[in-house]
Structures are given as structure tokens and as C-alpha cells.
Design a protein around this motif. Structure first.
Motif, PDB file in Angstrom:
ATOM      1  N   ARG A 201       0.850  -1.187   0.000  1.00 14.63           N
ATOM      2  CA  ARG A 201       0.000   0.000   0.000  1.00 14.63           C
ATOM      3  C   ARG A 201       0.894   1.248   0.000  1.00 14.63           C
ATOM      4  O   ARG A 201       2.037   1.191   0.475  1.00 14.63           O
ATOM      5  CB  ARG A 201      -0.878   0.017   1.256  1.00 14.63           C
ATOM      6  CG  ARG A 201      -1.935  -1.074   1.298  1.00 14.63           C
ATOM      7  CD  ARG A 201      -3.132  -0.742   0.399  1.00 14.63           C
ATOM      8  NE  ARG A 201      -4.090  -1.837   0.434  1.00 14.63           N
ATOM      9  CZ  ARG A 201      -4.345  -2.640  -0.599  1.00 14.63           C
ATOM     10  NH1 ARG A 201      -3.721  -2.485  -1.753  1.00 14.63           N
ATOM     11  NH2 ARG A 201      -5.240  -3.597  -0.493  1.00 14.63           N
TER      12      ARG A 201
ATOM     13  N   ASN B 189      -5.930  -3.965  -5.036  1.00 15.86           N
ATOM     14  CA  ASN B 189      -7.100  -3.086  -5.026  1.00 15.86           C
ATOM     15  C   ASN B 189      -7.395  -2.650  -6.466  1.00 15.86           C
ATOM     16  O   ASN B 189      -6.810  -1.698  -6.968  1.00 15.86           O
ATOM     17  CB  ASN B 189      -6.818  -1.874  -4.131  1.00 15.86           C
ATOM     18  CG  ASN B 189      -8.009  -0.939  -4.039  1.00 15.86           C
ATOM     19  OD1 ASN B 189      -8.990  -1.088  -4.774  1.00 15.86           O
ATOM     20  ND2 ASN B 189      -7.916   0.033  -3.139  1.00 15.86           N
TER      21      ASN B 189
ATOM     22  N   SER C   8      -9.658  -1.052  -7.807  1.00 15.18           N
ATOM     23  CA  SER C   8     -10.203   0.271  -8.152  1.00 15.18           C
ATOM     24  C   SER C   8      -9.076   1.195  -8.610  1.00 15.18           C
ATOM     25  O   SER C   8      -9.341   2.241  -9.189  1.00 15.18           O
ATOM     26  CB  SER C   8     -11.009   0.869  -6.995  1.00 15.18           C
ATOM     27  OG  SER C   8     -10.271   0.821  -5.812  1.00 15.18           O
ATOM     28  N   ASN C   9      -7.810   0.789  -8.378  1.00 11.99           N
ATOM     29  CA  ASN C   9      -6.676   1.583  -8.871  1.00 11.99           C
ATOM     30  C   ASN C   9      -6.073   1.038 -10.166  1.00 11.99           C
ATOM     31  O   ASN C   9      -5.033   1.491 -10.619  1.00 11.99           O
ATOM     32  CB  ASN C   9      -5.595   1.686  -7.795  1.00 11.99           C
ATOM     33  CG  ASN C   9      -6.104   2.376  -6.540  1.00 11.99           C
ATOM     34  OD1 ASN C   9      -6.820   3.369  -6.632  1.00 11.99           O
ATOM     35  ND2 ASN C   9      -5.774   1.837  -5.387  1.00 11.99           N
TER      36      ASN C   9
HETATM   37  C1  LIG Z   1      -8.974   1.017  -2.952  1.00 13.84           C
HETATM   38  O1  LIG Z   1      -8.688   2.193  -3.678  1.00 13.84           O
HETATM   39  C2  LIG Z   1      -9.733   3.163  -3.610  1.00 13.84           C
HETATM   40  C3  LIG Z   1      -9.369   4.282  -4.580  1.00 13.84           C
HETATM   41  O2  LIG Z   1      -8.059   4.778  -4.359  1.00 13.84           O
HETATM   42  C4  LIG Z   1      -9.886   3.630  -2.168  1.00 13.84           C
HETATM   43  O3  LIG Z   1     -10.918   4.554  -2.080  1.00 13.84           O
HETATM   44  C5  LIG Z   1     -10.169   2.411  -1.281  1.00 13.84           C
HETATM   45  O4  LIG Z   1     -10.186   2.812   0.084  1.00 13.84           O
HETATM   46  C6  LIG Z   1      -9.094   1.343  -1.477  1.00 13.84           C
HETATM   47  N1  LIG Z   1      -9.432   0.128  -0.748  1.00 13.84           N
HETATM   48  C7  LIG Z   1      -8.577  -0.452   0.085  1.00 13.84           C
HETATM   49  C8  LIG Z   1      -9.028  -1.743   0.705  1.00 13.84           C
HETATM   50  O5  LIG Z   1      -7.453  -0.008   0.326  1.00 13.84           O
END
Ligand SMILES: *[C@@H]1O[C@H](CO)[C@@H](O)[C@H](O)[C@H]1NC(C)=O
Ligand SMILES: *[C@@H]1O[C@H](CO)[C@@H](O)[C@H](O)[C@H]1NC(C)=O
Ligand SMILES: *[C@@H]1O[C@H](CO)[C@@H](O)[C@H](O)[C@H]1NC(C)=O
Length: 291
Positions: free
Chosen positions: A116, A210, A212-213
Motif C-alpha cells: 500500500r 485493489n 479500483s486503482n
Molecule cells: C482502494 O482504492 C480506492 C481508490 O483509491 C480507495 O478509495 C479504497 O479505500 C481502497 N481500498 C482499500 C481496501 O485499500
């Protein structure tokens, strides 16, 4: 008629300029991707940049990607310039290694275990000989490997395997065949791969990719290979020859300055060493008792 001749001459001048430019660009020292490597999986996730002098691998939900050397080698100095995914690389594995997967599994690897943002990427190294692995050593790095390109190199001759980060040796695996310890002696392929290691790579599998990235990217440069070409089914017996620079006596062991750097790195950056993991190996592996 005169105009025609003038045009031909003009064309010849232009052509000779083009040829001159081609020759100049020929002189660049770095091989292009296609000269030495081919895509081995994830075609849609491989992009050639800068006339093939750089490659970008991508990872999204559908796939990662990887490439491998066209040829196989029996010794050499193998390097790759790598920039890891910037920011969030948790769960992602970027690997650069020498590998044989036939009846015997042999491998010497750099595996970058992502993390992370703000948490350190861990560089895991391992050596497999005759199917036997379990020789992990893990390091943090003294720079952010997602910010810039750095060299990662494996020197492999009859005497030692040295793992380098830029010019700093971080690990030495010596040839202790004489003491009954396995050593890579087969014909190996150079491989890189970029994939989802959510099940194990980061915090023992607790930190997942993750998406979403996504897409995530890893970039690679410098596709030169300094190796002794060999064939898996008929190994080249000449790969220990002194005609190859990496077999020269000065590469049989580290010099005093390199030994000092190695000790410094082990002291400051080593996070795990299978040689000192008593719960895993109550009796340390034989290669661990030698400095
Ligand atoms: C995944 O990435 C999104 C966008 O950056 C973020 O909002 C979300 O908290 C992240 N999830 C985790 C589990 O880190
Ligand atoms: C490849 O090119 C870089 C500059 O981009 C240079 O620093 C490096 O020495 C070259 N590598 C080889 C093996 O020639
Ligand atoms: C090694 O080869 C076997 C048999 O061809 C295959 O099933 C396996 O996936 C390969 N492993 C790797 C890591 O490529």
C-alpha cells in the motif's frame, strides 16, 4: 532530362543522410526488446514504447503479463532496468528471474512484493536447485522502486550467484556442490512477470490487489543479455570458459569493498533470512553454515 538527373542526385543525398542516421542509432548500446525477448503471456497487456527500448506490462482484473528471453543460457550476467508500479502496489508481484521448468525446476529470482502507499515494497530473493527452493531472503530497499528505474542484476558463473541492486550486491549464493549443496547448473531462460499475488505476496496474503486503482503498470528497459547461449536439451559445455568476462577470476568472489556493502545491506535492510528461521529449519540448511 537534366531535371530528372538532379532529382535522382537529390534523392541519393537524402538516402545517404537516412542511412547515416540509421547507423548512428545503431550505435546505441541497448538492445531493443525484439532482439532478445518475446512475450510469453498476456499479449494484450504488453506495450512496446520508445521503438522497443522500453516495455510496459499492465495488470487489471482480466490479466497480468510476462516476457522471456528467446534464447537459453548456461552462465552470464543478466540485468533488467525496472520501474515498479507507483503508489498502490499491494498484492502485486513483479518478478525478474532465471528459470528452467522441465523435469528439474531451477530458478534464481528477484520478486518484488508490492505494498500500500507509504509502506515498503519487499524484495524477495530465492534460489531453486534441482527442484529444491525454500531459500528466501527478503529485503526492504533504500529507495522507492516505484519512483524511478533501477538495475537488478544476476551474475551467474561456476563459483557464485550474486544478486545486485544497481551496483550493490545484496546476496551471494556460492557453489557448494562439493559439500553436497545444490547449485544451478542447468540451462535457464530469463523471465519477467507481473501478476496478482493477492493470495500470498503482501502481509502473507492479507493485503489484496485493489482493482479500483487498476490498471497497474511496471516498466522495463535495457534488453541486453550478456550470457553464454546454451540449449536445455544439449547444454553448451563451454559456458565456464574464460572467454566470457563473468567467468574471470575476479568474479569468483566479491572484492573487499563489495563484501562490505553486502554486510551493510544485510545489517540495515534484510527483513528475513531462511538461514536464521529456526522454526522453519530447526537444523539450518548446509549452505547456511558457510560465510
Ligand atoms: C482502494 O482504492 C480506492 C481508490 O483509491 C480507495 O478509495 C479504497 O479505500 C481502497 N481500498 C482499500 C481496501 O485499500
Ligand atoms: C543502456 O543504456 C543506458 C542509458 O539509457 C546506459 O546507462 C547503460 O549502460 C546501457 N546498458 C548497456 C548494457 O549498454
Ligand atoms: C512447469 O511445467 C508444468 C508442466 O509443463 C506446468 O504444469 C507448470 O505450470 C509449469 N510451472 C511454471 C511455474 O511455469
Amino acid at each position: 532530362m537534366g531535371l530528372h538527373l538532379w532529382m535522382i542526385m537529390k534523392m541519393m543525398v537524402i538516402l545517404s543522410k537516412v542511412i547515416f542516421l540509421l547507423r548512428v542509432s545503431d550505435a546505441t548500446p541497448n538492445a531493443s526488446f525484439d532482439e532478445n525477448y518475446k512475450i510469453i503471456w498476456g499479449n494484450q497487456h504488453v506495450q512496446l514504447l520508445n521503438q522497443g527500448r522500453e516495455v510496459q506490462l499492465s495488470l487489471d482484473k482480466s490479466s497480468g503479463a510476462g516476457f522471456g528471453s528467446k534464447l537459453y543460457f548456461g552462465s552470464g550476467s543478466f540485468q533488467m532496468k525496472i520501474k515498479l508500479p507507483a503508489k498502490d502496489s499491494g498484492g502485486i508481484v513483479t518478478a525478474f528471474y532465471l528459470f528452467l521448468n522441465t523435469t528439474v525446476h531451477e530458478e534464481m529470482d528477484f520478486e518484488f512484493l508490492g505494498n500500500r502507499p507509504g509502506k515498503p515494497v519487499i524484495l524477495q530473493t530465492n534460489v531453486f536447485t534441482n527442484g529444491l527452493g525454500g531459500r528466501e531472503q527478503k529485503f526492504s530497499l533504500w529507495f522507492d522502486p516505484g519512483a524511478n528505474f533501477h538495475y537488478y542484476k544476476l551474475l551467474w558463473n561456476d563459483h557464485q550467484v550474486v544478486f545486485f541492486v544497481d551496483d550493490t550486491p545484496i546476496r551471494v549464493y556460492k557453489n557448494n556442490i562439493i559439500r553436497g549443496v545444490g547449485y544451478p547448473t542447468h540451462t535457464l531462460q530469463v523471465i519477467t512477470s507481473f501478476w496478482d499475488g493477492s493470495s500470498w505476496a503482501t502481509d502473507g496474503g492479507k493485503t489484496k490487489v485493489n482493482y479500483s486503482n487498476a490498471p497497474f503498470h511496471a516498466n522495463f528497459q535495457d534488453f541486453n543479455i550478456d550470457g553464454c547461449i546454451s540449449m536445455p536439451n544439449s547444454p553448451n559445455k563451454d559456458c565456464a570458459s574464460q572467454k566470457y568476462w563473468w567467468n574471470n577470476k575476479k568474479y569468483w568472489q566479491l572484492n573487499p569493498q563489495q563484501l562490505k556493502s553486502l554486510e551493510d545491506v544485510r545489517k540495515k535492510y534484510m527483513k528475513y533470512d531462511y538461514c536464521t528461521d529456526k522454526s522453519r529449519y530447526p537444523t539450518p540448511r548446509p549452505e547456511c553454515s558457510e560465510k
